[in-house]
Design a protein around this motif. Structure first.
Motif, PDB file in Angstrom:
ATOM      1  N   ALA A 245       0.831  -1.208   0.000  1.00 29.59           N
ATOM      2  CA  ALA A 245       0.000   0.000   0.000  1.00 29.59           C
ATOM      3  C   ALA A 245       0.859   1.248   0.000  1.00 29.59           C
ATOM      4  CB  ALA A 245      -0.926  -0.006   1.216  1.00 29.59           C
ATOM      5  N   SER A 246       1.972   1.213   0.734  1.00 33.18           N
ATOM      6  CA  SER A 246       2.860   2.373   0.778  1.00 33.18           C
ATOM      7  C   SER A 246       3.647   2.543  -0.510  1.00 33.18           C
ATOM      8  CB  SER A 246       3.833   2.241   1.957  1.00 33.18           C
ATOM      9  OG  SER A 246       4.703   1.126   1.775  1.00 33.18           O
TER      10      SER A 246
ATOM     11  N   GLY B 278       0.003   1.984  -3.560  1.00 32.02           N
ATOM     12  CA  GLY B 278      -1.321   2.499  -3.260  1.00 32.02           C
ATOM     13  C   GLY B 278      -2.285   1.426  -2.770  1.00 32.02           C
ATOM     14  N   THR B 279      -3.555   1.805  -2.675  1.00 30.04           N
ATOM     15  CA  THR B 279      -4.578   0.927  -2.110  1.00 30.04           C
ATOM     16  C   THR B 279      -4.695  -0.405  -2.846  1.00 30.04           C
ATOM     17  OG1 THR B 279      -5.853   2.870  -1.460  1.00 30.04           O
ATOM     18  CG2 THR B 279      -7.013   0.773  -1.465  1.00 30.04           C
ATOM     19  N   SER B 280      -4.526  -0.399  -4.151  1.00 22.53           N
ATOM     20  CA  SER B 280      -4.652  -1.636  -4.923  1.00 22.53           C
ATOM     21  C   SER B 280      -3.658  -2.693  -4.459  1.00 22.53           C
ATOM     22  CB  SER B 280      -4.460  -1.368  -6.411  1.00 22.53           C
ATOM     23  OG  SER B 280      -3.126  -0.928  -6.678  1.00 22.53           O
TER      24      SER B 280
ATOM     25  N   ILE C 172      -2.918  -3.530  -1.514  1.00 20.57           N
ATOM     26  CA  ILE C 172      -3.447  -4.316  -0.391  1.00 20.57           C
ATOM     27  C   ILE C 172      -4.067  -5.604  -0.912  1.00 20.57           C
ATOM     28  CG2 ILE C 172      -5.159  -4.377   1.461  1.00 20.57           C
ATOM     29  CD1 ILE C 172      -4.848  -1.343   1.700  1.00 20.57           C
TER      30      ILE C 172
END
Length: 272
Positions: free
Chosen positions: A89-90, A93-95, A97
């Motif tokens: 995520a870092s 991004g969110t994808s 996860i």
């Protein structure tokens, strides 16, 4: 029935403990000069065979959880993010996860399912009227796989050894194994091939799905992490599959067969 269920629960607990211990200690790896062969998936494979695919899937989940946890807390490799939703995520991004959760869990859960059906399927084939024919076909495939593994290992281990020499040794080893297994079949034993194929199926399920998912989901991020061009990622992944994956599959086949024979005398594998 009750004793069988109790034995399955005991074995499931035992395999769970072994997976956790292996995941966080060097016991999960066998040093083979040029690589460390991962063996954490072996308790999952054995659990699949002796406890059934449902409990095998649970053991696969435990395997995935430990890899996810270790990648997040310990890290240790440039590509740890592919198993860690936090690191991913870092980074992307969110994808990331969902991508990392998929890679960490789905292949490992299937490691606890597929070997069981491979074992049962091969046992049924070898119990048919065409047992000798199918046994020979499976033996040829197994011996060829071993020959390729020996060739890949020797080619990686020794720069002074020519490809032709490595290939020759691989073929010789494969031929010897073929002859030995055929001799076993002459003595009417059908224990070797089902266990061996279950071990190979479990190990290759892990390798193919993990590396394939990395290519599909993380091609560019993986390339940046290991410092190669994007168009070189496929070659890297193919190399991991053809070398590490094959060696780990051979190791898994041997251990699953040896341990499986012992456990099978205590709790015979039955169709669920």
């Amino acid at each position: 029935m009750r004793n069988s269920k109790t034995n399955e629960l005991v074995l499931t607990g035992l395999f769970t403990a072994i997976i956790i211990i292996m995941a966080f200690t060097p016991l999960g790896y066998i040093p083979l000069v040029v690589i460390n062969a991962t063996i954490i998936h072996i308790p999952v494979i054995l659990g699949s065979l002796f406890c059934g695919p449902k409990k095998g899937a649970f053991l696969g989940f435990v395997f995935g959880f430990t890899s996810c946890l270790k990648a997040t807390i310990v890290g240790g490799t440039l590509s740890s993010f592919v198993f860690s939703p936090v690191l991913a995520a870092s980074l992307v991004g969110t994808s990331g996860i969902f991508k990392s959760l998929f890679i960490a869990f789905v292949p490992r859960i299937l490691v606890g399912v597929i070997p069981y059906f491979v074992y049962i399927g091969i046992k049924k084939v070898l119990a048919s009227d065409k047992k000798n024919l199918w046994g020979t076909v499976l033996n040829v495939l197994m011996s060829a796989f071993l020959a390729f593994g020996v060739y890949a290992f020797l080619g990686k281990m020794s720069e002074s050894l020519s490809q032709a020499a490595a290939l020759g040794i691989g073929i010789a080893v494969g031929a010897v194994v073929f002859i030995v297994v055929e001799a076993v079949f002459i003595r009417k034993s059908t224990q070797v091939i089902p266990f061996v194929y279950a071990g190979v199926a479990g190990a290759m399920t892990n390798t193919l799905l993990v590396m394939g998912s990395i290519f599909v989901l993380y091609k560019d991020a993986y390339a940046d992490a290991i410092g190669v061009a994007g168009n070189a990622v496929l070659g890297v992944i193919t190399g991991v599959i053809s070398f590490n994956g094959v060696i780990e599959a051979i190791v898994a086949a041997i251990i699953v067969y040896l341990v499986g024979l012992v456990l099978n005398t205590i709790k015979p594998i039955a169709a669920k």
